[in-house]
Scaffold this motif. Structure first.
Motif, PDB file in Angstrom:
ATOM      1  N   PHE A 405       0.899  -1.485   0.126  1.00 56.98           N
ATOM      2  CA  PHE A 405      -0.243  -0.027   0.048  1.00 56.98           C
ATOM      3  C   PHE A 405       0.483   1.350   0.375  1.00 56.98           C
ATOM      4  O   PHE A 405       0.378   2.538   0.412  1.00 56.98           O
ATOM      5  CB  PHE A 405      -0.620   0.005   1.154  1.00 56.98           C
ATOM      6  N   THR A 406       2.353   1.320  -0.374  1.00 57.27           N
ATOM      7  CA  THR A 406       2.771   2.179  -0.717  1.00 57.27           C
ATOM      8  C   THR A 406       1.692   4.121  -1.251  1.00 57.27           C
ATOM      9  O   THR A 406       2.222   4.389  -0.875  1.00 57.27           O
ATOM     10  CB  THR A 406       3.319   1.996  -1.840  1.00 57.27           C
ATOM     11  N   SER A 407       1.180   3.474  -2.634  1.00 56.09           N
ATOM     12  CA  SER A 407       0.355   4.512  -3.402  1.00 56.09           C
ATOM     13  C   SER A 407      -0.562   5.253  -2.217  1.00 56.09           C
ATOM     14  O   SER A 407      -0.800   6.511  -2.292  1.00 56.09           O
ATOM     15  CB  SER A 407      -0.108   4.230  -4.201  1.00 56.09           C
ATOM     16  N   VAL A 652     -12.828  -2.058  -3.311  1.00 58.74           N
ATOM     17  CA  VAL A 652     -12.284  -0.148  -3.181  1.00 58.74           C
ATOM     18  C   VAL A 652     -11.051  -0.656  -4.549  1.00 58.74           C
ATOM     19  O   VAL A 652     -10.163  -1.077  -4.876  1.00 58.74           O
ATOM     20  CB  VAL A 652     -11.864   0.083  -2.156  1.00 58.74           C
ATOM     21  N   GLN A 653     -10.676   1.104  -4.460  1.00 63.13           N
ATOM     22  CA  GLN A 653     -10.199   1.553  -5.915  1.00 63.13           C
ATOM     23  C   GLN A 653      -8.921   1.379  -5.535  1.00 63.13           C
ATOM     24  O   GLN A 653      -7.744   0.816  -6.136  1.00 63.13           O
ATOM     25  CB  GLN A 653     -10.558   3.165  -6.351  1.00 63.13           C
ATOM     26  N   GLU A 657      -6.036  -1.020  -6.569  1.00 62.15           N
ATOM     27  CA  GLU A 657      -4.097  -0.415  -7.419  1.00 62.15           C
ATOM     28  C   GLU A 657      -3.059  -0.543  -5.880  1.00 62.15           C
ATOM     29  O   GLU A 657      -1.886  -0.946  -7.215  1.00 62.15           O
ATOM     30  CB  GLU A 657      -4.794   1.749  -7.276  1.00 62.15           C
ATOM     31  N   ALA A 658      -3.640  -1.205  -4.753  1.00 64.23           N
ATOM     32  CA  ALA A 658      -2.035  -2.099  -4.530  1.00 64.23           C
ATOM     33  C   ALA A 658      -2.238  -2.766  -4.824  1.00 64.23           C
ATOM     34  O   ALA A 658      -0.909  -3.527  -4.786  1.00 64.23           O
ATOM     35  CB  ALA A 658      -2.669  -1.909  -2.654  1.00 64.23           C
ATOM     36  N   ILE A 659      -2.964  -3.943  -5.463  1.00 62.81           N
ATOM     37  CA  ILE A 659      -2.796  -5.478  -6.395  1.00 62.81           C
ATOM     38  C   ILE A 659      -1.751  -5.214  -6.949  1.00 62.81           C
ATOM     39  O   ILE A 659      -1.434  -5.993  -6.855  1.00 62.81           O
ATOM     40  CB  ILE A 659      -4.096  -5.971  -6.201  1.00 62.81           C
ATOM     41  N   VAL A 660      -2.213  -4.699  -8.114  1.00 63.49           N
ATOM     42  CA  VAL A 660      -1.772  -4.007  -8.878  1.00 63.49           C
ATOM     43  C   VAL A 660       0.150  -4.523  -9.075  1.00 63.49           C
ATOM     44  O   VAL A 660       0.634  -4.041  -9.572  1.00 63.49           O
ATOM     45  CB  VAL A 660      -2.516  -2.873 -10.287  1.00 63.49           C
ATOM     46  N   GLN A 661       0.160  -2.722  -8.311  1.00 67.52           N
ATOM     47  CA  GLN A 661       1.324  -2.417  -8.111  1.00 67.52           C
ATOM     48  C   GLN A 661       2.046  -4.032  -6.999  1.00 67.52           C
ATOM     49  O   GLN A 661       2.999  -3.927  -7.474  1.00 67.52           O
ATOM     50  CB  GLN A 661       1.501  -1.536  -6.855  1.00 67.52           C
ATOM     51  N   HIS A 677      -6.757  -6.453 -16.985  1.00 68.05           N
ATOM     52  CA  HIS A 677      -7.528  -5.786 -16.621  1.00 68.05           C
ATOM     53  C   HIS A 677      -7.847  -5.958 -14.423  1.00 68.05           C
ATOM     54  O   HIS A 677      -7.859  -7.087 -14.115  1.00 68.05           O
ATOM     55  CB  HIS A 677      -9.399  -6.916 -16.775  1.00 68.05           C
ATOM     56  N   SER A 678      -8.207  -4.302 -14.127  1.00 68.18           N
ATOM     57  CA  SER A 678      -8.477  -4.397 -13.010  1.00 68.18           C
ATOM     58  C   SER A 678      -9.361  -3.815 -12.365  1.00 68.18           C
ATOM     59  O   SER A 678      -9.913  -2.407 -13.221  1.00 68.18           O
ATOM     60  CB  SER A 678      -7.539  -3.722 -11.974  1.00 68.18           C
TER      61      SER A 678
END
Length: 845
Positions: A405-407, A652-653, A657-661, A677-678
């Motif tokens: 969860f860096t972002s 949630v968005q 985002e954290a999973i994709v990163q 796709h996410s």
């Protein structure tokens, strides 16, 4: 001993031992087939009749106090008699007061009704007087205009023949004016018409008000949404103004064509183009059809087509640059010092995972958020407002501490004023602690070090302060300027000092904002709710966000349909530093997007379309090779690298985002994780179709597949994996990518049950009356509670009953009762997912 009645003795009955009610014995002869008989003894019991003793009636008559009160003492009887009389007196007094209050209320209502009738009567009389004055003025103006027109239209030779016609016209005009004046006079014929019109006008408002009063309780779409009804377009209003202007000037000829400068962007709707030209939408649609383009008023046309239509209507085209659409988002000019007002500080809690960030916030808020997070770790950004004992408001943002969860942490640091860095006293400085320090420095915000878990036996605050020196963080105790507090989320030690330090730091920062400008805020989190649609958690930074505002956020736009604060209450407005959930978006925005309020819907749609087009072009450019060398290099790289495609869906968005990163970081030179796709929301059939075409598994994070998607996945053989903790997700994908195919614990879905009714049983709690819709419900299996295909709770069953019996399993189609262990928040229409765990060998497809 058995009592012997006198009646029995007088009839000569023998004495015997029998019950108080009496029992008689008879012999009955019973007949059977083939001539067989049998003698049966039958006993008949008689009901005992109680005869009052002689003298009981006289005793009752002599004691008027009754059977209940005859055993009471005289003092007790007198006391109870007085209490009854006092109660009767109080009841009479209460009835009298109620009658007096009713009479006073009726009198007040009559007075108010009389005042209202008098006001309405006065208003009607005033309207009648105004209408009479306006009618008189119009008649005078019409008479004057007619006289002037007659004089102007008189031919020139008439003057040469003599001046006789002029007196005739003058006399006619004077006669007409006299008739008009006589009509307005009280005794004239016009007086009767005016009186009749006044009576009609006097009656009409009463019916209108009665209708309005009668229809006030009806619920319409406009009333439910608090929106205005259908309105005229801007072009229609312009045409009406032009008609009114021509009517006032007395012109009846063909109107002069107004040439306008029409701004034409790269894409525009037919409706908006007609509004800019002040032409009818039907005329624009007809012009498009004549040019071979079939389009409705809501469809979008390109700039070349719009230019052609504008030139056909005779207007001047002004081409606008595509990036000029962003110019409407301008900062309010009222941000000077005079308009600034103090605002609450925005405080972000950051630190390493499991160092007690959420527990510390729970202790401040007196709540328990940790139990609601899967695995006891925070996986979403939470925004809350807390009022201190001194009355000061503080806005807290709780960020996750996991490396994935860096972002989220970076986003939290960008919108914050103060960062509270939580460091466990028994664990000291860890990797995410160092990362949080970097984020705070990049954002340029002050830090307050909260040394948590000071109550632990292994706590060493001095070691924490010493290790912080290695990262150039010098606390006050070591001679620096950074504030530090020793706290304990368990015992509450140091929390008051922490809040005082936050208030002191906020006072030094002198935080101010202008609440009277158009709102601007940052999206902290976004999700897709089945019942409410796209929902964004927004932290308002400038201005005030109100219900009904039109806004643009990232590639999406919308109109604020509802605002919900951190306590779940609906509010009408949110000022600076206030976190709210915003409903009314047309799509789910990205976490971190900026929300801006704009003037109208057309501007918002235009900006959102422009941003979506830019993002689409950027993605296309990043994923495509333009030259032959690039194509060859990409083909060679793809041949050497094995790909593991996945489809990611999250609740949630920010989590998506954290999973994709995190999955992108797993990729190596030999294996690459490719996220096809996410998105947010439940897993749908389109996701299954995409996964089947690419041979990819579907990863669901805190979401579930709907029924059509499950059936499609079973038919097509698409693997769907569900996760609620990002650790497990990342670890599984990492093992699959690296080839560590050791046996794992895999879930096997046993069945589904739907809650039909919830019963509350004393001593047990809430019990769900369910019907098993699929598979089997087993007592020993694990269960998940799903609400709108989102995981609410995971645990075990406390009981599984079929009717009143505890059973081991219930088959599909049967009803049963279920109760969860340590969980009671169950509702009707919730779905219970039953699963079992088993060890299976993993294979990499």
């Amino acid at each position: 001993m058995t009592d012997i009645k006198d009646s029995d003795r007088s009839r000569g009955k023998p004495l015997g031992l029998r019950g108080a009610g009496g029992t008689e014995t008879h012999h009955v002869k019973q007949s059977f087939s083939h001539g067989r008989t049998k003698s049966v003894t039958v006993e008949t019991k008689r009901k005992r009749v109680v005869v009052p003793k002689p003298g009981a009636a006289q005793a009752t008559a002599a004691n008027p106090r009754g059977a209940v009160a005859q055993n009471l003492s005289e003092a007790e009887f007198e006391r109870r008699l007085k209490a009854v009389e006092a109660a009767k007196a109080a009841e009479a007094e209460r009835v009298r007061k109620e009658r007096e209050a009713t009479a006073a209320r009726d009198a007040e209502l009559a007075r108010l009704r009389a005042e209202k009738d008098a006001a309405e009567r006065e208003e009607r009389e005033r309207e009648i007087r105004e209408q009479r004055a306006a009618a008189a003025a119009e008649e005078a103006a019409a008479a004057a205009a007619k006289a002037a027109a007659s004089a102007a239209a008189r031919p020139a030779p008439a003057a040469a023949r003599g001046a006789a016609p002029a007196p005739v016209d003058t006399a006619a005009a004077q006669a007409q004016a006299a008739r008009a004046e006589a009509g307005r006079a009280p005794g004239g014929g016009g007086a009767k018409k005016a009186t009749l019109k006044a009576v009609v006008d006097e009656k009409k408002p009463t019916r209108a008000k009665d209708d309005e009063r009668r229809r006030a309780g009806k619920l319409t779409i406009a009333n439910a949404t608090d929106e205005e009804g259908r309105q005229r377009s801007l072009a229609a209003m312009r045409r009406r103004q032009e008609r009114d202007k021509r009517r006032m000037t007395g012109g009846h000829g063909e109107r002069e064509k107004v040439v306008r400068e029409v701004q034409v962007p790269d894409a525009i709707t037919v409706q908006e183009l007609a509004n800019r030209m002040a032409e009818r939408v039907a005329a624009v649609v007809k012009a498009l059809m004549q040019n071979g383009i079939m389009a409705t008023q809501n469809q979008t046309i390109d700039a070349d087509t719009a230019t052609l239509i504008v030139e056909d209507f005779g207007h001047k085209v002004v081409r606008r640059s595509e990036s000029d659409v962003e110019d409407v988002i301008v900062q309010a000019s009222g941000d000077d010092e005079a308009n600034q007002q103090p605002r609450a500080p925005i405080v972000t809690i950051m630190g390493h995972v499991d160092h007690g960030k959420t527990s510390l916030l729970d202790a401040i808020r007196k709540t328990n958020v940790v139990s609601g997070e899967a695995g006891g770790i925070t996986q979403h950004i939470g925004a809350y407002q807390v009022r201190t004992e001194g009355g000061q408001l503080i806005t807290f943002l709780d960020t996750p501490g996991h490396a994935a969860f860096t972002s989220m942490r970076a986003r939290g640091a960008q919108v914050t004023d103060i960062v509270i860095l939580v460091v466990a006293a028994d664990d000291s400085v860890m990797p995410q602690t160092i990362e949080a320090i970097s984020h705070a420095r990049a954002a340029g915000v002050p830090m307050i070090i909260a040394i948590n878990k000071i109550d632990r036996p292994a706590a060493d605050p001095r070691k924490v302060r010493t290790q912080l020196l290695q990262h150039e963080v010098v606390v006050e105790e070591m001679g620096g300027e950074t504030l530090d507090v020793e706290v304990s989320a368990v015992t509450g030690k140091g929390l008051d000092t922490l809040l005082e330090d936050i208030a002191l730091q906020a006072e030094l920062l002198d935080l101010k904002a202008n609440p009277d400008r158009l709102a601007e805020g940052a999206v902290i989190e976004a999700k897709l709710d089945v019942g409410r649609g796209p929902v964004a958690t927004v932290l308002v930074q400038k201005g005030t966000l109100r219900r009904g505002d039109i806004f643009v956020v990232g590639e999406q736009w919308g109109k604020v349909r509802a605002l919900i604060n951190d306590k779940g209450e609906r509010v009408d407005a949110a000022g600076p530093s206030v976190p709210v959930e915003v409903l009314g978006l047309n799509g789910t925005p990205e976490a971190g997007d900026v929300l801006n309020v704009v003037a109208d819907e057309a501007k918002a749609r235009e900006i959102a379309d422009y941003r979506a087009r830019l993002a689409r072009d950027k993605r296309a450019a990043a994923g495509s090779a333009t030259t032959l060398d690039q194509l060859l290099a990409k083909a060679k790289a793809d041949k050497d690298v094995k790909e593991l495609p996945v489809v990611v869906k999250s609740d949630v968005q920010g989590s998506a985002e954290a999973i994709v990163q995190a999955l992108e970081k797993i990729s190596t030179d030999e294996v690459r994780i490719r996220v096809l796709h996410s998105g947010v929301g439940a897993i749908t059939e389109s996701d299954v179709t995409l996964a089947e075409a690419s041979g990819a598994p579907i990863i669901g994070f805190n979401v579930r597949a709907n029924a059509p998607a499950r059936e499609s996945a079973n038919q097509k053989g698409v693997e769907i994996r569900y996760y609620s903790i990002i650790y497990d997700l990342v670890d599984d994908v990492k093992k699959a990518a690296s080839g560590l195919l050791s046996p794992e614990i895999r879930e096997k879905f046993v069945g589904y049950a739907r809650i039909k009714e919830v019963f509350k049983i004393t001593g047990v709690g809430k019990v769900a009356g369910c019907v098993v819709t699929e598979g089997v419900a087993r007592r020993a299996a694990g269960v998940r509670l799903l609400r709108d295909n989102v995981v609410i709770h995971e645990g075990k069953l406390k009981t599984l009953k079929r009717f009143k019996d505890e059973v081991r399993e219930v088959l599909a189609g049967q009803e049963c009762g279920m109760a969860f262990e340590n969980y009671d928040d169950i509702r009707e229409a919730d779905v219970i997912e039953i699963f079992e765990t088993e060890k299976v060998e993993r294979t990499l497809a």
